[in-house]
Design a protein around this motif. Sequence first.
Motif, PDB file in Angstrom:
ATOM      1  N   PHE A  68      -7.625  24.007 -21.407  1.00  0.00           N
ATOM      2  CA  PHE A  68      -8.244  23.935 -22.872  1.00  0.00           C
ATOM      3  C   PHE A  68      -9.638  23.281 -22.622  1.00  0.00           C
ATOM      4  O   PHE A  68     -10.595  23.347 -23.306  1.00  0.00           O
ATOM      5  N   LEU A  69      -9.388  22.170 -21.977  1.00  0.00           N
ATOM      6  CA  LEU A  69     -10.683  21.330 -21.889  1.00  0.00           C
ATOM      7  C   LEU A  69     -11.695  21.711 -21.173  1.00  0.00           C
ATOM      8  O   LEU A  69     -12.962  21.903 -21.564  1.00  0.00           O
ATOM      9  N   GLY A  70     -11.718  22.655 -20.066  1.00  0.00           N
ATOM     10  CA  GLY A  70     -12.488  23.378 -19.412  1.00  0.00           C
ATOM     11  C   GLY A  70     -13.263  24.415 -20.122  1.00  0.00           C
ATOM     12  O   GLY A  70     -14.537  24.320 -20.244  1.00  0.00           O
ATOM     13  N   ASP A  71     -12.327  25.048 -21.043  1.00  0.00           N
ATOM     14  CA  ASP A  71     -13.024  26.097 -21.722  1.00  0.00           C
ATOM     15  C   ASP A  71     -13.761  25.560 -23.070  1.00  0.00           C
ATOM     16  O   ASP A  71     -14.954  25.787 -23.331  1.00  0.00           O
ATOM     17  N   LYS A  72     -13.495  24.185 -23.582  1.00  0.00           N
ATOM     18  CA  LYS A  72     -14.171  23.591 -24.370  1.00  0.00           C
ATOM     19  C   LYS A  72     -15.558  23.030 -24.084  1.00  0.00           C
ATOM     20  O   LYS A  72     -16.418  22.956 -24.725  1.00  0.00           O
ATOM     21  N   GLU A  73     -15.466  22.293 -22.703  1.00  0.00           N
ATOM     22  CA  GLU A  73     -16.538  21.785 -22.228  1.00  0.00           C
ATOM     23  C   GLU A  73     -17.460  22.670 -21.640  1.00  0.00           C
ATOM     24  O   GLU A  73     -18.564  22.255 -21.298  1.00  0.00           O
ATOM     25  N   GLY A  74     -16.975  23.803 -21.170  1.00  0.00           N
ATOM     26  CA  GLY A  74     -17.748  24.849 -20.550  1.00  0.00           C
ATOM     27  C   GLY A  74     -17.941  24.512 -19.072  1.00  0.00           C
ATOM     28  O   GLY A  74     -18.686  24.739 -18.281  1.00  0.00           O
ATOM     29  N   HIS A  75     -17.051  23.665 -18.585  1.00  0.00           N
ATOM     30  CA  HIS A  75     -16.862  23.280 -17.138  1.00  0.00           C
ATOM     31  C   HIS A  75     -15.387  23.313 -16.661  1.00  0.00           C
ATOM     32  O   HIS A  75     -14.422  22.674 -17.037  1.00  0.00           O
ATOM     33  N   HIS A  76     -15.241  24.379 -15.994  1.00  0.00           N
ATOM     34  CA  HIS A  76     -13.712  24.930 -15.574  1.00  0.00           C
ATOM     35  C   HIS A  76     -13.294  24.409 -14.258  1.00  0.00           C
ATOM     36  O   HIS A  76     -13.920  24.528 -13.299  1.00  0.00           O
ATOM     37  N   PRO A  77     -12.224  23.337 -14.378  1.00  0.00           N
ATOM     38  CA  PRO A  77     -11.539  23.004 -13.273  1.00  0.00           C
ATOM     39  C   PRO A  77     -10.595  24.176 -12.431  1.00  0.00           C
ATOM     40  O   PRO A  77     -10.416  25.328 -13.116  1.00  0.00           O
ATOM     41  N   ASP A  78     -10.413  23.816 -11.257  1.00  0.00           N
ATOM     42  CA  ASP A  78      -9.378  24.784 -10.605  1.00  0.00           C
ATOM     43  C   ASP A  78      -8.085  23.946 -10.894  1.00  0.00           C
ATOM     44  O   ASP A  78      -7.975  22.544 -10.851  1.00  0.00           O
ATOM     45  N   VAL A  79      -7.208  24.952 -11.236  1.00  0.00           N
ATOM     46  CA  VAL A  79      -5.836  24.381 -11.620  1.00  0.00           C
ATOM     47  C   VAL A  79      -4.640  25.011 -10.826  1.00  0.00           C
ATOM     48  O   VAL A  79      -4.682  25.974 -10.840  1.00  0.00           O
ATOM     49  N   GLN A  80      -3.759  24.101 -10.248  1.00  0.00           N
ATOM     50  CA  GLN A  80      -2.599  24.780  -9.237  1.00  0.00           C
ATOM     51  C   GLN A  80      -1.438  23.850 -10.034  1.00  0.00           C
ATOM     52  O   GLN A  80      -1.564  22.498 -10.401  1.00  0.00           O
ATOM     53  N   PHE A  81      -0.452  24.780 -10.356  1.00  0.00           N
ATOM     54  CA  PHE A  81       0.960  24.048 -10.833  1.00  0.00           C
ATOM     55  C   PHE A  81       1.992  24.953 -10.393  1.00  0.00           C
ATOM     56  O   PHE A  81       1.924  26.118  -9.957  1.00  0.00           O
ATOM     57  N   GLY A  82       3.041  24.284 -10.415  1.00  0.00           N
ATOM     58  CA  GLY A  82       4.573  24.932 -10.165  1.00  0.00           C
ATOM     59  C   GLY A  82       5.540  23.960 -10.328  1.00  0.00           C
ATOM     60  O   GLY A  82       5.192  22.909 -11.202  1.00  0.00           O
ATOM     61  N   TRP A  83       6.704  24.329 -10.200  1.00  0.00           N
ATOM     62  CA  TRP A  83       7.853  23.403 -10.571  1.00  0.00           C
ATOM     63  C   TRP A  83       7.433  21.950  -9.929  1.00  0.00           C
ATOM     64  O   TRP A  83       7.493  21.708  -8.908  1.00  0.00           O
ATOM     65  N   GLY A  84       7.279  21.184 -10.792  1.00  0.00           N
ATOM     66  CA  GLY A  84       7.352  19.649 -10.457  1.00  0.00           C
ATOM     67  C   GLY A  84       5.925  19.161 -10.283  1.00  0.00           C
ATOM     68  O   GLY A  84       5.613  17.953  -9.929  1.00  0.00           O
ATOM     69  N   HIS A  93     -19.036  24.045  -9.221  1.00  0.00           N
ATOM     70  CA  HIS A  93     -19.216  24.987  -8.232  1.00  0.00           C
ATOM     71  C   HIS A  93     -20.587  25.686  -8.113  1.00  0.00           C
ATOM     72  O   HIS A  93     -21.068  25.995  -7.184  1.00  0.00           O
ATOM     73  N   GLU A  94     -21.157  25.560  -9.331  1.00  0.00           N
ATOM     74  CA  GLU A  94     -22.900  26.249  -9.103  1.00  0.00           C
ATOM     75  C   GLU A  94     -23.611  25.244  -8.081  1.00  0.00           C
ATOM     76  O   GLU A  94     -24.655  25.922  -7.544  1.00  0.00           O
ATOM     77  N   LEU A  95     -23.321  24.002  -8.333  1.00  0.00           N
ATOM     78  CA  LEU A  95     -24.111  23.075  -7.249  1.00  0.00           C
ATOM     79  C   LEU A  95     -23.586  22.880  -5.904  1.00  0.00           C
ATOM     80  O   LEU A  95     -24.393  22.343  -4.986  1.00  0.00           O
ATOM     81  N   GLY A  96     -22.225  23.260  -5.737  1.00  0.00           N
ATOM     82  CA  GLY A  96     -21.417  23.317  -4.409  1.00  0.00           C
ATOM     83  C   GLY A  96     -21.335  21.715  -4.332  1.00  0.00           C
ATOM     84  O   GLY A  96     -21.028  21.180  -2.835  1.00  0.00           O
ATOM     85  N   GLY A  97     -20.954  20.931  -5.387  1.00  0.00           N
ATOM     86  CA  GLY A  97     -20.372  19.524  -5.127  1.00  0.00           C
ATOM     87  C   GLY A  97     -20.130  18.900  -6.530  1.00  0.00           C
ATOM     88  O   GLY A  97     -19.895  19.537  -7.285  1.00  0.00           O
ATOM     89  N   LEU A  98     -20.155  17.625  -6.285  1.00  0.00           N
ATOM     90  CA  LEU A  98     -19.908  16.679  -7.618  1.00  0.00           C
ATOM     91  C   LEU A  98     -20.945  16.607  -8.559  1.00  0.00           C
ATOM     92  O   LEU A  98     -22.125  16.319  -7.729  1.00  0.00           O
ATOM     93  N   SER A  99     -20.825  16.727  -9.798  1.00  0.00           N
ATOM     94  CA  SER A  99     -21.982  16.255 -10.919  1.00  0.00           C
ATOM     95  C   SER A  99     -21.350  15.303 -11.809  1.00  0.00           C
ATOM     96  O   SER A  99     -20.165  15.306 -12.180  1.00  0.00           O
TER      97      SER A  99
END
Length: 114
Positions: A68-84, A93-99
């Motif tokens: 939801f936050l990524g969509d709202k901000e237009g800056h999308h994280p990679d999200v991984q989840f599972g049990w626990g 992604h466009e820059l190839g690093g942190l901004s």
Amino acid sequence: MSTDTDLNQQSCDVCAGGGVVMTRAEAEEKMPQLHGDWVLDDNTSSLTREMKFKGFAKAVYHANIAAFLGDKEGHHPDVQFGWGYCRVIFTSHELGGLSPNDFICAAKFDALVG
């Protein structure tokens, strides 16, 4: 953890390949403004927070908050989840690093989930 209302109050700039990747020193300077679970990778190309839970539902809830936050901000994280667990990874992604966008979104995620 110190909260930085300045980061939390900012909005992400649209990233279309322009901009400059943050140096390690610049990234490390912003780390105290985030929850203590955030980790910079060795190449300073991503910012990761992993949360542990006793079950699946809370992991899904946190993944949905990140989405939801990524969509709202237009800056999308990679999200991984599972049990626990839920892992949220920010990188420009466009820059190839942190901004600054990555730190803004991480701070906003912290404000939403604690």
